[in-house]
Every structure is written in C-alpha cells, then in structure tokens.
Write an enzyme that holds these catalytic residues in place. Structure first.
Site, PDB file in Angstrom:
ATOM      1  N   TYR A 454      46.268 -29.948 -42.005  1.00 47.67           N
ATOM      2  CA  TYR A 454      44.992 -29.989 -41.285  1.00 47.67           C
ATOM      3  C   TYR A 454      45.078 -28.952 -40.177  1.00 47.67           C
ATOM      4  CZ  TYR A 454      44.149 -34.584 -43.529  1.00 47.67           C
ATOM      5  OH  TYR A 454      43.949 -35.618 -44.418  1.00 47.67           O
TER       6      TYR A 454
HETATM    7  P1  FDA Z   1      44.679 -22.914 -49.949  1.00 44.98           P
HETATM    8  O1  FDA Z   1      44.646 -22.169 -51.217  1.00 44.98           O
HETATM    9  O2  FDA Z   1      43.602 -22.635 -48.948  1.00 44.98           O
HETATM   10  O3  FDA Z   1      46.107 -22.769 -49.279  1.00 44.98           O
HETATM   11  C1  FDA Z   1      46.478 -23.388 -48.062  1.00 44.98           C
HETATM   12  C2  FDA Z   1      47.634 -22.613 -47.424  1.00 44.98           C
HETATM   13  O4  FDA Z   1      48.741 -22.531 -48.311  1.00 44.98           O
HETATM   14  C3  FDA Z   1      47.287 -21.167 -47.098  1.00 44.98           C
HETATM   15  O5  FDA Z   1      48.008 -20.753 -45.964  1.00 44.98           O
HETATM   16  C4  FDA Z   1      47.742 -20.431 -48.327  1.00 44.98           C
HETATM   17  O6  FDA Z   1      47.992 -19.056 -48.095  1.00 44.98           O
HETATM   18  C5  FDA Z   1      48.987 -21.189 -48.708  1.00 44.98           C
HETATM   19  N1  FDA Z   1      49.196 -21.196 -50.153  1.00 44.98           N
HETATM   20  C6  FDA Z   1      48.291 -21.538 -51.114  1.00 44.98           C
HETATM   21  N2  FDA Z   1      48.838 -21.470 -52.323  1.00 44.98           N
HETATM   22  C7  FDA Z   1      50.121 -21.081 -52.147  1.00 44.98           C
HETATM   23  C8  FDA Z   1      51.177 -20.819 -53.040  1.00 44.98           C
HETATM   24  N3  FDA Z   1      51.004 -20.949 -54.357  1.00 44.98           N
HETATM   25  N4  FDA Z   1      52.359 -20.412 -52.534  1.00 44.98           N
HETATM   26  C9  FDA Z   1      52.525 -20.267 -51.204  1.00 44.98           C
HETATM   27  N5  FDA Z   1      51.556 -20.497 -50.302  1.00 44.98           N
HETATM   28  C10 FDA Z   1      50.351 -20.907 -50.773  1.00 44.98           C
HETATM   29  N6  FDA Z   1      45.489 -33.210 -47.450  1.00 44.98           N
HETATM   30  C11 FDA Z   1      46.189 -34.330 -47.706  1.00 44.98           C
HETATM   31  O7  FDA Z   1      47.390 -34.363 -47.493  1.00 44.98           O
HETATM   32  N7  FDA Z   1      45.561 -35.423 -48.228  1.00 44.98           N
HETATM   33  C12 FDA Z   1      44.246 -35.429 -48.519  1.00 44.98           C
HETATM   34  O8  FDA Z   1      43.716 -36.426 -48.999  1.00 44.98           O
HETATM   35  C13 FDA Z   1      43.487 -34.248 -48.244  1.00 44.98           C
HETATM   36  N8  FDA Z   1      42.154 -34.188 -48.509  1.00 44.98           N
HETATM   37  C14 FDA Z   1      41.460 -33.015 -48.303  1.00 44.98           C
HETATM   38  C15 FDA Z   1      40.089 -32.947 -48.599  1.00 44.98           C
HETATM   39  C16 FDA Z   1      39.377 -31.767 -48.391  1.00 44.98           C
HETATM   40  C17 FDA Z   1      37.898 -31.717 -48.728  1.00 44.98           C
HETATM   41  C18 FDA Z   1      40.035 -30.646 -47.848  1.00 44.98           C
HETATM   42  C19 FDA Z   1      39.272 -29.375 -47.576  1.00 44.98           C
HETATM   43  C20 FDA Z   1      41.392 -30.715 -47.555  1.00 44.98           C
HETATM   44  C21 FDA Z   1      42.112 -31.892 -47.767  1.00 44.98           C
HETATM   45  N9  FDA Z   1      43.477 -31.979 -47.455  1.00 44.98           N
HETATM   46  C22 FDA Z   1      44.153 -33.139 -47.711  1.00 44.98           C
HETATM   47  C23 FDA Z   1      44.169 -30.842 -46.860  1.00 44.98           C
HETATM   48  C24 FDA Z   1      44.904 -30.031 -47.907  1.00 44.98           C
HETATM   49  O9  FDA Z   1      46.125 -30.662 -48.212  1.00 44.98           O
HETATM   50  C25 FDA Z   1      45.211 -28.632 -47.380  1.00 44.98           C
HETATM   51  O10 FDA Z   1      44.028 -27.986 -47.037  1.00 44.98           O
HETATM   52  C26 FDA Z   1      46.012 -27.813 -48.399  1.00 44.98           C
HETATM   53  O11 FDA Z   1      46.711 -26.804 -47.738  1.00 44.98           O
HETATM   54  C27 FDA Z   1      45.105 -27.223 -49.440  1.00 44.98           C
HETATM   55  O12 FDA Z   1      45.801 -26.556 -50.447  1.00 44.98           O
HETATM   56  P2  FDA Z   1      44.991 -25.486 -51.317  1.00 44.98           P
HETATM   57  O13 FDA Z   1      45.896 -24.878 -52.288  1.00 44.98           O
HETATM   58  O14 FDA Z   1      43.729 -26.101 -51.806  1.00 44.98           O
HETATM   59  O15 FDA Z   1      44.546 -24.473 -50.174  1.00 44.98           O
END
Ligand code: FDA
Length: 510
Positions: A454
């Site tokens: 977050y």
């Molecule tokens: P994104 O692609 O935006 O990446 C997030 C970060 O990780 C960035 O800094 C990115 O550069 C890096 N990154 C992404 N992929 C990578 C990879 N393959 N290797 C290295 N680095 C990488 N959390 C939780 O614990 N429980 C929950 O229930 C929820 N619910 C929730 C609902 C909604 C609507 C949102 C918007 C967010 C959540 N979250 C959450 C938070 C969520 O865990 C957090 O936003 C994650 O980082 C999202 O991962 P993504 O790959 O989707 O994001």
C-alpha cells in the site's frame, strides 16, 4: 553509440539485435503505435496516474515469451533508460507505469501461465497472471486447495507476492510471500536465476521486499494450502444506532484471538446523506470461516454474542466462491468471473496503511466518525484486518515483511472520488491526510508502520538519482520494513551494485 541516437529508435534497434523474435507492433509499442495508449492505460489501476500530465514511457514492451525479458534489461542499460516493471498494474502510487526520467515499461501481462501440481500441492505461476486466475485454476484442479493471497481478483501475481500479499487466509496460513518456495528472476546482468542459483539472501529479499529493486520476477513457485470444500461467509452491518462503536471496540480485543479458521474484518464507511440528517456510520463485520455454519455459530455465541449473528446471516460456499462474495457477487456468479480482468471498476483513490498494537480507546472513535461526516468522506472506507494466528507465529525476520506478533490488526484507509470530482482531487487527498493524522495517536509509531503493497509517497521517497541508506531509512524504509531494511539494502548492494533497478521506493545501496 546507442546514446547519440533517438532513444526510442536506439532501444528498439538494440532489442532486434539482441533477440530476433521481437516483432515491432506485436510486442513493442512506441508513442506512434495505435495500441500504445490502450496498453498503457490498461495497466494503470489507480486512475490518478492516467492524466495527460503524467509522464509516459517511450516504449512499452509486452514479452510473448520469457526469452524476450533479458534483452529488455540489457537494452535499457545500453541506452540509459529507466525501466518500470509491470505485472498487474495495481501499484497505489503508479510506480509500475510512471518515471520522472525517460523510461520504458516492461509489461508482463502476456506471461501468465499457471501450472498446478495437485499431488505435491504446489504451483508455478508466471508474474502476469492475476490472483483471480490463480484461484480459479486451483479450484478447478482441487476443491480443497487454495492460496493465501489478496481479495481483489485483478491484482498481478508479480507485484503482489513481491510485497507480501494478504487476504482472507492470513490468520490460518500467513502471507502469500510466506508460502513462496521458489522463484525465477532476471537479474541486472540479464541472467535467469532460480532459488538455487540466486541463493538464500536474494530469495529472502524478493519475498516481500517490494518488487522492482532486485530484478524481474518471471514466475513464483507457491505452496498451496488446504481449505474445506465449504466455508461459511457472513457480513453483518451495524450502524451507530445499533451500537457500532461498542461492537468495533470489542472487535479489536477479540478478532485477533478467534479460532484461526475465522477471519472477521471490520470495515466502515458513512451511509446516508449528511444534508438530510440521515447520515450514520455503517460497520460491516465481513467474515469467512473455514468450516460449516454449525461449528461457527457456537464459536460466535461464546466469543462475540453482542454481534447477534444468526444462521440466516450465513451462507456456505466454496472458498473460491467466497472471494467472489467478498467482491460483491452473488452465490450464483460463475467461478469463471474470477478470471475477468475488468471485474472491478478502476477508480481514482488515495490510500494509507497502519498497524495497531493496542486497542484504540472507545472515546477515540467519536473523532473518527466526525471526520467521516465531512464532505470529502463520501467515498471513504477504512478496513481493519485482524492478525494473530499464523501471523503471530512467523518470525519478524523470516521474510522482509516485519509486522507479526504484537500487531493485533492492520488498517487500510482509502478515499475514492469520481472523474467529475477529479479537479478537486487535492481536497480528497487532504482529507485522507487529516484522517491519518488523527489515527496517529493510536497506532504504531516511530516508525509509523506501513505496508509496502500500500505504497504511500507522503511517508517519503528517494531522490531522483541515488539516495543514501540513511536518508531512505529515515524517510520511508523503517516505516515499511522496520528492522529488516538494512538486510534488504545489504542484498541490494550485492545483486545490483550499480542501482539500475530503482524507483521512488526502491531499496537503496548500503
Ligand atoms: P504492479 O504491476 O503495479 O507492480 C507493483 C510494484 O511491483 C511496482 O513497483 C512494480 O514495478 C513491481 N513489479 C511488478 N511486477 C514485478 C515483477 N514481475 N518483478 C519485479 N517487480 C515487479 N494487497 C494485498 O496484500 N491484499 C489485498 O487484498 C489487496 N487488494 C488490492 C485491491 C486493489 C483494487 C488494489 C489496487 C491493490 C490491492 N492490493 C492488495 C495491493 C497489491 O498487493 C499491490 O498493489 C501489488 O503491488 C500489486 O501488484 P501488481 O503486479 O498488480 O502491481
């Protein structure tokens, strides 16, 4: 030689030289390509970061195959561009899609295979899969297996597990990152490493250190966990007139001590209109129990009779169905919906987090409710998630996520607003800061504990270039990682000594 040319052209040329499978317009998008804006915005969950004034990437690369990932690292280095890694794009501060320096986005959305091995209760999941797809595939493979990650189906596995990942199974099984048993990562040299070749230090750091600092996670190997064929779900709502304040006060003292099969969140927002005098606070006791209703009711009768839960409030369903239920879907919603990448509307929001070690006094709740009667709180919601159970049994240094025993619950503060109101976004953000400041007297402080998934840049961020360990620790590092920050910096120094993988909240060098 690349540096003298136009950086976009130089980058594309380099990719072609390094890997002949790169077909322009198929896996790379420049600002001239028609699909560019669609692809860019598809991966930005928080609409604040879709504005025209938000800096845009020179190129978006969407690899069709893992072999296309290392060249992206090598060419970004060659051409001197920043790299933003994106899996599900749910970053709260848009860090997977935005950089203040010229950059490319490596978007892993097409790398999303999920291989489940029921016999060993493990799975390999590529970073671009969303958690809903994972839950769906697990449920199809076995009705008694699940995985303890987040509640929102559209979160990307890549970033989610990199920052911890918690959901309705956290009291029973801990975080998603606690259940990672192997990972494949592309390091700064373009080498593909697994647990054995990366070593235990880096393997420790990637399970909760926040993503984007150490390399690119291609896939995670996870341990699946056991759930009963049917779980019991209930949500009861109580308003101020129905003793909501007394109930949430009591909840704080007991929810972390419940049987580990029970997770009861307390969620509140304002209901009714302030103008007509109908406004009140609704506290939702949103719960899932890993067992049948006949086991649940006696348990609640003993530990929380005041809540008055009755059999009619409860519904038995599969654990995967309970995820849909937690997202507002009826019991008849097909499980396939879990795989839908646009299941929840994307919104404008600002969020913050807290950890609580002792109950907030009863008298303090009135101040919270008063803030919720303000105009900007129309789309505000606060979620209390109980800890205890497995969370208190895992050591604070087992993985980088430090908030274990002693923490009775976590808080997520959120404020949403609509597109029409976006011109006044600053008012909503200011309200969120006021709420956070009010909570300050009652939650973990010095450092003020926060959850790296977050992200909240109000706590502080890195400089554009390099930031020293001490600066980063004082500004934000201790808030998210507490005593584990130094070890993260130590690993960072070993694996990325040139600090190539950096952003506003990346781990600094020691
Ligand atoms: P994104 O692609 O935006 O990446 C997030 C970060 O990780 C960035 O800094 C990115 O550069 C890096 N990154 C992404 N992929 C990578 C990879 N393959 N290797 C290295 N680095 C990488 N959390 C939780 O614990 N429980 C929950 O229930 C929820 N619910 C929730 C609902 C909604 C609507 C949102 C918007 C967010 C959540 N979250 C959450 C938070 C969520 O865990 C957090 O936003 C994650 O980082 C999202 O991962 P993504 O790959 O989707 O994001």
């Amino acid at each position: 030689s690349h540096r003298t040319a136009d950086p976009t052209e130089a980058f594309l040329k380099c990719l072609g030289l390094r890997n002949h499978s790169f077909v322009p317009n198929k896996s790379t998008y420049t600002r001239r390509d028609s699909g560019y804006s669609t692809i860019l915005n598809l991966g930005i969950n928080n609409l604040r970061f879709t504005s025209t004034s938000t800096p845009k990437p020179l190129v978006i690369v969407t690899p069709l195959d893992e072999s296309q990932v290392p060249p992206v690292v090598q060419c970004a280095k060659d051409v001197d561009l920043e790299i933003r890694i994106r899996s599900g794009g749910h970053d709260y501060e848009g860090l997977s899609s935005v950089s203040q320096l010229p950059f490319v986005i490596l978007d892993l959305m097409l790398l999303r295979s999920i291989d489940i091995d029921v016999a060993s209760r493990t799975a390999w999941v590529q970073s671009g899969a969303i958690v809903g797809e994972l839950y769906y595939k697990i449920a199809k493979a076995s009705p008694i297996l699940a995985f303890p990650a987040g509640v929102c189906p559209t979160i990307g596995i890549g970033g989610h597990l990199a920052g911890g990942a918690y959901g309705t199974l956290l009291r029973k099984y801990g975080l998603g990152a606690d259940n990672v048993i192997d990972a494949r990562i592309v390091d700064v040299n373009g080498s593909v490493l697994d647990r054995k070749t990366m070593g235990e230090d880096l393997f420790w750091a990637v399970r909760g250190g926040g993503g984007a600092s150490f390399g690119i996670i291609l896939s995670w190997k996870i341990k699946l966990v056991q759930v009963p064929k049917n779980v019991t779900v209930f949500t009861v709502t109580r308003t101020l007139q129905q003793n909501a304040t007394g109930l949430i006060y009591k909840w704080q003292n007991i929810a972390h001590k419940f049987d580990t099969n029970l997770l009861m969140r307390a969620i509140f927002n304002r209901i009714g209109a302030v103008e007509t005098g109908d406004a009140t606070i609704g506290v939702y006791f949103n719960s899932v129990f890993l067992g049948g209703v006949d086991k649940l009711l006696p348990l609640l009768k003993k530990s929380f009779p005041e809540l008055g839960v009755v059999k009619e409030d409860c519904t038995e369903m599969s654990w995967a169905q309970s995820i849909l239920n937690f997202n507002g879907f009826s019991i008849n919603e097909p499980l396939e919906t879990l795989q839908n990448r646009s299941i929840n509307p994307r919104r404008y929001f600002k969020a913050k987090s807290d950890y609580v070690t002792k109950p907030i006094p009863l008298s303090a709740f009135q101040g919270i409710w008063n803030l919720f009667f303000e105009k900007e709180a129309t789309g505000a919601v606060v979620i209390f998630t109980p800890y205890g159970g497995k969370m208190k049994d895992i050591s604070k240094s087992a993985i980088p996520f430090p908030y274990r025993s002693g923490n009775i619950y976590s808080i997520q503060h959120l404020v949403y607003w609509s597109e029409e109101e976006n011109a006044k976004a600053e008012n909503y953000i200011a309200w969120m800061r006021k709420l956070y400041s009010y909570f300050g007297a009652y939650v973990s402080n010095s450092p003020r504990a926060a959850y790296i998934n977050y992200k909240d840049l109000d706590l502080g961020q890195n400089n554009l270039g390099n930031t020293s360990y001490n600066e980063a620790n004082n500004r934000w590092g201790a808030d998210y990682f507490n005593g584990n920050f130094k070890r993260l910096a130590n690993v960072k120094t070993l694996v990325d000594p040139g600090n190539f993988f950096k952003n506003e909240l990346s781990i600094p060098l020691l």
